[in-house]
Design a protein around this motif. Structure first.
Motif, PDB file in Angstrom:
ATOM      1  N   ARG A  16       0.859  -1.191   0.000  1.00 53.67           N
ATOM      2  CA  ARG A  16       0.000   0.000   0.000  1.00 53.67           C
ATOM      3  C   ARG A  16       0.896   1.241   0.000  1.00 53.67           C
ATOM      4  N   TRP A  17       0.369   2.311  -0.594  1.00 53.49           N
ATOM      5  CA  TRP A  17       1.058   3.587  -0.546  1.00 53.49           C
ATOM      6  C   TRP A  17       0.012   4.687  -0.499  1.00 53.49           C
ATOM      7  N   ASN A  18       0.201   5.625   0.414  1.00 48.31           N
ATOM      8  CA  ASN A  18      -0.651   6.806   0.521  1.00 48.31           C
ATOM      9  C   ASN A  18       0.258   8.024   0.528  1.00 48.31           C
ATOM     10  N   GLY A  19      -0.191   9.087  -0.123  1.00 50.46           N
ATOM     11  CA  GLY A  19       0.610  10.307  -0.135  1.00 50.46           C
ATOM     12  C   GLY A  19      -0.132  11.424  -0.824  1.00 50.46           C
ATOM     13  N   ASP A  20       0.551  12.533  -0.978  1.00 48.56           N
ATOM     14  CA  ASP A  20      -0.017  13.718  -1.607  1.00 48.56           C
ATOM     15  C   ASP A  20       0.898  14.197  -2.720  1.00 48.56           C
ATOM     16  N   PHE A  21       0.281  14.644  -3.794  1.00 49.35           N
ATOM     17  CA  PHE A  21       0.963  15.341  -4.873  1.00 49.35           C
ATOM     18  C   PHE A  21       0.315  16.709  -4.961  1.00 49.35           C
ATOM     19  N   GLY A  22       0.878  17.689  -4.284  1.00 51.00           N
ATOM     20  CA  GLY A  22       0.262  19.012  -4.247  1.00 51.00           C
ATOM     21  C   GLY A  22      -1.105  18.926  -3.586  1.00 51.00           C
ATOM     22  N   ASP A  23      -2.150  19.323  -4.306  1.00 52.60           N
ATOM     23  CA  ASP A  23      -3.509  19.338  -3.779  1.00 52.60           C
ATOM     24  C   ASP A  23      -4.228  18.005  -3.923  1.00 52.60           C
ATOM     25  N   VAL A  24      -3.559  16.989  -4.448  1.00 51.57           N
ATOM     26  CA  VAL A  24      -4.207  15.700  -4.697  1.00 51.57           C
ATOM     27  C   VAL A  24      -3.721  14.656  -3.686  1.00 51.57           C
ATOM     28  N   SER A  25      -4.671  14.104  -2.929  1.00 49.11           N
ATOM     29  CA  SER A  25      -4.358  12.990  -2.017  1.00 49.11           C
ATOM     30  C   SER A  25      -4.517  11.688  -2.789  1.00 49.11           C
ATOM     31  N   VAL A  26      -3.584  10.761  -2.586  1.00 45.33           N
ATOM     32  CA  VAL A  26      -3.567   9.504  -3.334  1.00 45.33           C
ATOM     33  C   VAL A  26      -3.498   8.339  -2.347  1.00 45.33           C
ATOM     34  N   PRO A  56      -8.997  20.902  -3.029  1.00 43.84           N
ATOM     35  CA  PRO A  56      -9.709  22.175  -3.182  1.00 43.84           C
ATOM     36  C   PRO A  56     -11.107  22.043  -3.809  1.00 43.84           C
ATOM     37  N   THR A  57     -11.291  21.116  -4.740  1.00 43.43           N
ATOM     38  CA  THR A  57     -12.574  21.030  -5.448  1.00 43.43           C
ATOM     39  C   THR A  57     -13.474  19.907  -4.959  1.00 43.43           C
ATOM     40  N   VAL A  75     -13.210  -4.854 -13.682  1.00 38.75           N
ATOM     41  CA  VAL A  75     -12.691  -3.491 -13.659  1.00 38.75           C
ATOM     42  C   VAL A  75     -13.781  -2.619 -13.062  1.00 38.75           C
ATOM     43  N   TYR A  76     -13.391  -1.665 -12.212  1.00 36.65           N
ATOM     44  CA  TYR A  76     -14.350  -0.781 -11.555  1.00 36.65           C
ATOM     45  C   TYR A  76     -13.813   0.640 -11.584  1.00 36.65           C
ATOM     46  N   ILE A  77     -14.683   1.608 -11.908  1.00 36.72           N
ATOM     47  CA  ILE A  77     -14.309   3.026 -11.939  1.00 36.72           C
ATOM     48  C   ILE A  77     -15.410   3.814 -11.248  1.00 36.72           C
ATOM     49  N   ARG A  78     -15.031   4.743 -10.363  1.00 39.44           N
ATOM     50  CA  ARG A  78     -16.000   5.639  -9.727  1.00 39.44           C
ATOM     51  C   ARG A  78     -15.445   7.056  -9.767  1.00 39.44           C
ATOM     52  N   ALA A  79     -16.285   8.006 -10.200  1.00 41.75           N
ATOM     53  CA  ALA A  79     -15.924   9.418 -10.203  1.00 41.75           C
ATOM     54  C   ALA A  79     -16.925  10.152  -9.319  1.00 41.75           C
ATOM     55  N   GLY A  80     -16.431  11.071  -8.513  1.00 41.05           N
ATOM     56  CA  GLY A  80     -17.336  11.743  -7.592  1.00 41.05           C
ATOM     57  C   GLY A  80     -16.962  13.182  -7.331  1.00 41.05           C
ATOM     58  N   TRP A  81     -17.850  13.811  -6.562  1.00 45.48           N
ATOM     59  CA  TRP A  81     -17.660  15.207  -6.172  1.00 45.48           C
ATOM     60  C   TRP A  81     -18.198  15.368  -4.766  1.00 45.48           C
ATOM     61  N   ARG A  82     -17.385  15.861  -3.856  1.00 42.35           N
ATOM     62  CA  ARG A  82     -17.789  16.144  -2.480  1.00 42.35           C
ATOM     63  C   ARG A  82     -17.773  17.656  -2.303  1.00 42.35           C
ATOM     64  N   THR A  83     -18.923  18.215  -1.932  1.00 43.24           N
ATOM     65  CA  THR A  83     -19.039  19.667  -1.845  1.00 43.24           C
ATOM     66  C   THR A  83     -20.090  20.034  -0.803  1.00 43.24           C
TER      67      THR A  83
END
Length: 159
Positions: A16-26, A56-57, A75-83
Motif C-alpha cells: 500500500r502507498w498513501n501520499g499527496d501530490f500538491g492538492d491531490v491525495s492519493v 480544493p474542489t 474493472v471498476y471506476i468511480r468518479a465523484g464530487w464532495r461539496t
C-alpha cells in the motif's frame, strides 16, 4: 487451514502507498494471492486499486481491477464530487461503472453502472443516501437475461 479436513493453504501479499501530490491525495494498494490445493489446480489472483482526491474542489476518482489468473476478471471506476451544496453539511455525488468477465460461466459478461447521492447532517449525526443501479448480464448459453434496475434509499445514524 479453515478446518482440519481442509488441506488447502492460502497465501497473500499486499503493498500500500498513501501520499499527496500538491492538492491531490492519493491512496493505492496492490496484492497477489495464491491458494495451494493438493487435490486441485492452484488458484492465483491479482488485485490493484487507486483513489485520487482533489482537496480544493472535492473531485475524486477511484479505479480498481482484479483477475483470477485463468479465471474471472473485473474493472471498476468511480468518479465523484464532495461539496457543500446546501448549508446543512457535505453533499457527495458520484457515478460508477463495473465490468466483469467469466463470473457466471466462461464467456459471460457482466456490467453495471450507477448514480449515487449522500447528504450529511453532522449536527444530527446522520447521513441520508440514495442510489440507482443498472445490471446487465450475458453469456454464450441460449439463456437470455433481463436487465435489472435497483434503487436504494436509506439513512445511517451515528451514535
Amino acid at each position: 487451514m479453515l478446518n482440519s479436513a481442509d488441506k488447502r493453504r492460502f497465501h497473500d501479499i499486499a503493498v500500500r502507498w498513501n501520499g499527496d501530490f500538491g492538492d491531490v491525495s492519493v491512496q493505492t494498494a496492490a496484492s497477489y494471492g495464491w491458494d495451494h490445493d493438493p487435490d486441485a489446480p492452484n488458484e492465483r489472483r491479482v488485485v490493484a486499486a487507486a483513489s485520487l482526491f482533489h482537496n480544493p474542489t472535492g473531485l475524486n476518482l477511484s479505479l480498481g481491477a482484479s483477475s483470477r489468473i485463468d479465471g474471472p476478471k473485473q474493472v471498476y471506476i468511480r468518479a465523484g464530487w464532495r461539496t457543500d451544496l446546501f448549508d446543512v453539511d457535505t453533499t457527495s455525488l458520484s457515478v460508477d461503472w463495473f465490468r466483469g468477465c467469466d463470473f457466471v460461466t466462461d464467456g459471460s459478461r457482466t456490467k453495471s453502472y450507477g448514480l449515487y447521492a449522500v447528504q450529511s447532517f453532522d449536527a444530527l449525526s446522520l447521513d441520508v443516501y440514495t442510489d440507482w443501479r443498472r445490471f446487465i448480464c450475458s453469456d454464450r448459453t441460449p439463456t437470455r437475461y433481463q436487465n435489472a434496475n435497483g434503487v436504494l434509499l436509506g439513512a445511517r445514524w451515528f451514535f
